[in-house]
Design an enzyme around this catalytic site. Structure first.
Site, PDB file in Angstrom:
ATOM      1  CE1 TYR A  33      -4.818  -1.638   4.669  1.00 42.19           C
ATOM      2  CE2 TYR A  33      -3.787   0.525   4.479  1.00 42.19           C
ATOM      3  CZ  TYR A  33      -4.291  -0.622   3.886  1.00 42.19           C
ATOM      4  OH  TYR A  33      -4.267  -0.753   2.524  1.00 42.19           O
ATOM      5  CB  SER A  36      -0.894   0.006   1.248  1.00 43.84           C
ATOM      6  OG  SER A  36      -1.543   1.249   1.423  1.00 43.84           O
TER       7      SER A  36
END
Length: 281
Positions: free
Chosen positions: A158, A145
């Site tokens: 996350y 990501s």
């Protein structure tokens, strides 16, 4: 001219988190490129639907990637259905709650790391075990990501997990290189999928992602298909000398300097930059 053979013809690929978003797009792209695809998701009905719509042979498997037995099950399904396993796109992931750091529970933190770090670890381990049994090399792509490359104070679990994914990728690449297994990662930026858009009222979720997308260098959010095209490249022999890399698919977000007047994606007025580009076009 003879018809060109699809570049993934004869390969068997597993895609996790494939019931929607980037995973579903990856499954479609790999299938179009000739691979036989194992569609894995905790949403079994969604996985079945994606598998049924693929242009080539596919099988759907319901599974939680954080559970060893479920990972073993999708590998077994690949072998029972197609007889081998060559390519892995380890994509399944969750965001976790949009809580402030001080309010984040240990249970929520552990849950995110369980799916986002233990899941890819189990998938990588299963891949290497299978390659060893087959006596072959292979290729693995893990979905990282933009959160793997930069920091922010929200979505701490996350953020932590996606940094961990790159450590896993690099260690696996060091292990895999000498035995013919390539391992890379793809780092999507602002790509609206159900993972984030479900959090409609949270800062960083829902329509907020579309607004922020107007301030990245390409002035838009990305699409799952655009990420899937990079995944397919990394899994193919066209990327035969690409190894241990993380490739950003983020419209240029990772290049932005947030401390310059011209930068600060998501927090700056783009009018002056856009006006200048109109004058020179």
């Amino acid at each position: 001219m003879p018809e060109e053979t699809p570049r993934l013809a004869g390969k068997v690929a597993v895609v996790t988190g494939a019931a929607g978003g980037i995973g579903a797009a990856s499954a479609r792209r790999l299938s179009h490129e000739g691979a036989r695809v194992v569609v894995v998701d905790i949403d079994g009905d969604g996985a079945q639907q994606v598998a049924a719509e693929l242009p080539g042979p596919a099988v759907a498997v319901t599974g939680d990637v954080s559970r060893e037995e479920d990972v073993e099950n999708y590998v077994r399904a690949a072998l029972d259905t197609f007889g081998r396993l060559d390519l892995h796109h380890l994509n399944a992931g969750i965001t976790g709650p949009f809580e402030d750091l001080a309010d984040l529970s240990v249970a929520d933190f552990d849950r995110v790391l369980g799916v986002n770090v233990r899941g890819p670890f189990l998938g990588v381990r299963a891949a290497f075990r299978r390659y060893r049994e087959q006596g072959t090399g292979g290729a693995i792509v893990i979905t990282a990501s933009i959160a793997s490359l930069r920091g922010s104070h929200d979505l701490l679990a996350y953020q932590t997990s996606k940094h961990g994914v790159l450590g896993l990728m690099r260690g696996a690449a060091m292990y895999g290189g000498p035995i013919g297994v390539r391992v890379n990662a793809v780092a999507p930026g602002l790509v609206p999928t159900g993972l984030f858009t479900a959090a409609k009222d949270a800062s960083g979720g829902g329509d907020d992602m579309i607004r922020r997308g107007t301030t990245v260098p390409l002035r838009r959010t990305g699409t799952p298909d655009e990420v899937a095209s990079v995944v397919a490249f990394l899994l193919s022999d066209d990327a035969a000398y690409v190894h241990g890399e993380v490739i950003s698919v983020d419209g240029g977000s990772a290049i932005v300097s947030s401390v310059r007047p011209s930068g600060g994606a998501g927090a700056w007025d783009t009018t002056a930059v856009d006006e200048r580009s109109k004058e020179t076009s």
